[in-house]
Design a protein around this motif. Structure first.
Motif, PDB file in Angstrom:
ATOM      1  N   GLU A 271      43.799 -74.271  22.336  1.00 26.00           N
ATOM      2  CA  GLU A 271      43.769 -75.707  22.561  1.00 26.00           C
ATOM      3  C   GLU A 271      43.980 -76.470  21.262  1.00 26.00           C
ATOM      4  O   GLU A 271      43.605 -76.001  20.187  1.00 26.00           O
ATOM      5  CB  GLU A 271      42.417 -76.099  23.165  1.00 26.00           C
ATOM      6  CG  GLU A 271      41.216 -75.931  22.228  1.00 26.00           C
ATOM      7  CD  GLU A 271      40.625 -74.519  22.239  1.00 26.00           C
ATOM      8  OE1 GLU A 271      41.278 -73.612  22.775  1.00 26.00           O
ATOM      9  OE2 GLU A 271      39.517 -74.347  21.704  1.00 26.00           O
ATOM     10  N   GLU A 334      32.924 -73.364  25.095  1.00 26.75           N
ATOM     11  CA  GLU A 334      33.766 -72.456  25.880  1.00 26.75           C
ATOM     12  C   GLU A 334      33.263 -72.281  27.315  1.00 26.75           C
ATOM     13  O   GLU A 334      34.032 -72.360  28.264  1.00 26.75           O
ATOM     14  CB  GLU A 334      33.857 -71.092  25.183  1.00 26.75           C
ATOM     15  CG  GLU A 334      34.735 -71.103  23.943  1.00 26.75           C
ATOM     16  CD  GLU A 334      36.200 -71.398  24.242  1.00 26.75           C
ATOM     17  OE1 GLU A 334      36.602 -71.395  25.421  1.00 26.75           O
ATOM     18  OE2 GLU A 334      36.947 -71.656  23.281  1.00 26.75           O
ATOM     19  N   TYR A 401      30.985 -67.106  26.789  1.00 22.00           N
ATOM     20  CA  TYR A 401      31.799 -67.773  27.811  1.00 22.00           C
ATOM     21  C   TYR A 401      31.133 -67.607  29.179  1.00 22.00           C
ATOM     22  O   TYR A 401      30.937 -68.565  29.923  1.00 22.00           O
ATOM     23  CB  TYR A 401      33.196 -67.149  27.890  1.00 22.00           C
ATOM     24  CG  TYR A 401      34.142 -67.426  26.750  1.00 22.00           C
ATOM     25  CD1 TYR A 401      33.849 -67.026  25.451  1.00 22.00           C
ATOM     26  CD2 TYR A 401      35.361 -68.049  26.979  1.00 22.00           C
ATOM     27  CE1 TYR A 401      34.734 -67.253  24.417  1.00 22.00           C
ATOM     28  CE2 TYR A 401      36.265 -68.281  25.948  1.00 22.00           C
ATOM     29  CZ  TYR A 401      35.947 -67.875  24.674  1.00 22.00           C
ATOM     30  OH  TYR A 401      36.830 -68.099  23.654  1.00 22.00           O
TER      31      TYR A 401
END
Ligand SMILES: [Zn+2]
Length: 520
Positions: A271, A334, A401
């Motif tokens: 990103e 995340e 995550y």
């Protein structure tokens, strides 16, 4: 030893009162400070046959006997050390008139150049670019991808300098990047306000194909060396719905344009503030947006422009490129992005409730099936991702995550329940975005994150927030029950997890579930 970063030019938060500003203005000297000279790079992609970029760097270094030039050791968004410096060869330093300057290479990623009193230096080097991956640069005869942290050296202690980039491209090639273009399209000249911005603007080059579309009046584009043959209108429709859904969650579209940059085939994406880089294979016959995997992937990278790039742990930007930038909050940056990718697609009408519940159950199984859940907290997994990797190396570790995505769901339901279904995790994201990123121009601390959650809930959330910091067994029945769901879990290697609506929910449970599935 790195020299410390200088303070950035003062930029007052929006809430700064005008009386204070007036006082500062009176104290300031009337003579304007000279504008910083940009560091000028030329990046040549002409040698695709040898898979090497040729770089020329010109910089001003007045009053310095020596300057230290360093290659970053990582790229933001990919929380692993990468030995970019080992791809550098042919390092050479001269004065602006071509007289050779002495230099040493005593640190793995830094070169120290003796200026000999020259105020202007020219440095040349080559960068091998042979690995097709989002965190590595790549160049062949067909296309090039410059991962800026692996291509551009920075002057130690001077990340505040503006930078200019001029590209030298094979005939017929174009460039796509979030850098600000200077001059016409053919000039291939760009600029960045500072090195944090330069390192946040990857460059894709080649005979590029693109699909341009506007969302909320803002230009967006999907760009790749080869997109494939499929229904462009369908692609645009799906992407527009996804972007509208994500932007509506926060309440604005905070960039002037956005690019999805498709590099060659392969996993992974990174990103950036106004673009993302994604592994991409040409799609033939049907729009890639009809693949749930593709939509989850691009939604994840896109939503990161909010959660990670702007809503961010305080340690993640401005960055130190000389080593790991550790935070205990990656489970939010995340894990919450994993959570929201599914919610955004459901709200956009691009996935079904059943598929979303199945997607949200997968990280819960990923976490619950690892013995590491009893040994490592999400905060510690965040801290150690630099050595353990994003998915937690070994059975005694966890993925921040996975646990973060599961906790996002539980915290969301806890806030909805405690606030009488008046507020949700969306309010937390907006608070972190507007109060910290926009007003204060910085990220949030763990305490500020907790305060934002408890402000939305209207009461302490000690237990559910504590799950991020401990290894206690999670009370799924209570928290999922707030939203009328329950967990079916088989921790075995052939097992799995399912999120199932409970039979006969109370009106309160049904109301939370309904608003969660629709817009809040
Ligand atoms: Zn991510």
């Amino acid at each position: 030893m790195r020299s410390p970063r200088p303070l950035r030019p003062f930029s007052p938060p929006a809430a700064f009162c005008s009386a204070s500003l007036a006082a500062i203005t009176l104290l300031a000297t009337t003579a304007p400070l000279p504008a910083a000279e940009p560091v000028k790079f030329e990046l040549s992609a002409l040698d695709g046959a040898s898979q090497q970029f040729a770089v020329t760097m010109r910089l001003h270094a007045p009053n310095a006997d020596a300057v230290t030039l360093c290659m970053p050791t990582w790229t933001p968004g990919y929380y692993q050390l990468v030995d970019y410096a080992k791809e550098v060869s042919g390092f050479d330093a001269t004065t602006s008139t071509g007289e050779a300057l002495g230099w040493t290479h005593d640190e793995p990623n830094c070169w120290r150049v003796q200026t000999g009193g020259a105020g202007e230096l020219t440095v040349r080097y080559r960068v091998r670019a042979a690995k097709q991956f989002c965190a590595n640069s790549y160049l062949d005869a067909k296309y090039g991808y410059a991962c800026p942290t692996g291509v551009f050296l920075y002057q130690d202690g001077r990340l505040d300098q503006p930078a200019e980039v001029r590209l030298e491209l094979p005939s017929g090639w174009q460039a796509a990047t979030g850098l600000t273009r200077v001059g016409g399209v053919d000039a291939n000249r760009f600029r960045a306000d500072d090195f944090d911005q330069l390192y946040d603007r990857p460059i894709l080059m080649g005979t590029l194909e693109r699909i341009d579309f506007d969302v909320n009046g803002v230009p967006h584009a999907m760009i790749a060396p080869e997109l494939g043959r499929f229904d462009r209108a369908e692609f645009t429709h799906h992407m527009t719905r996804m972007i509208e859904s994500a932007a509506a969650l926060i309440g604005e579209t905070p960039y002037q344009s956005y690019q999805f940059l498709g590099i060659g085939p392969g996993p992974g994406g990174i990103e950036h503030g106004n673009s993302c880089v994604i592994g991409y294979s040409p799609s033939d016959g049907r729009s890639p947006t009809r693949s749930p995997r593709f939509m989850n992937f691009v939604t994840h990278e896109y939503f990161h422009l909010f959660n990670a790039k702007r809503i961010r742990p305080v340690e993640l930007g401005p960055f130190d490129y000389s080593g790991p930038n550790r935070t205990r909050m990656l489970w939010v940056a995340e894990g919450f992005t994993m959570y929201y990718e599914h919610l955004i697609l459901r709200r956009a009408g691009l996935t079904t409730t059943e598929d979303m519940l199945a997607s949200l159950a997968r990280p819960i199984y990923g976490y619950e099936s690892k013995p590491g859940r009893l040994l490592q907290s999400a905060a510690d997994a965040s801290w150690n991702t630099w050595t353990d990797g994003p998915f937690g190396a070994g059975e005694d570790k966890i993925s921040c995550y996975d646990k973060g995505a599961g906790l996002a769901l539980l915290i969301d339901f806890a806030i909805r329940h405690a606030s009488g279904n008046e507020r949700s995790l969306d309010d937390v994201m907006r608070t972190l975005y507007f109060d910290y990123h926009k007003k204060l121009g910085r990220g949030y601390t763990p305490d500020e994150f907790r305060a934002a959650c408890e402000q939305a809930a209207g009461e302490p959330l000690t237990d559910v927030l504590g799950y991020a910091w401990n290894t206690a067994p999670i009370d799924y029945d209570t928290y999922l029950g707030y939203g009328g769901l329950r967990l079916e879990l088989d921790r075995g290697p052939e097992g799995g997890a399912r999120l199932v609506p409970i039979e006969s929910p109370t009106p309160r449970q049904a109301a939370v579930l309904e608003s969660w599935l629709t817009e809040r």
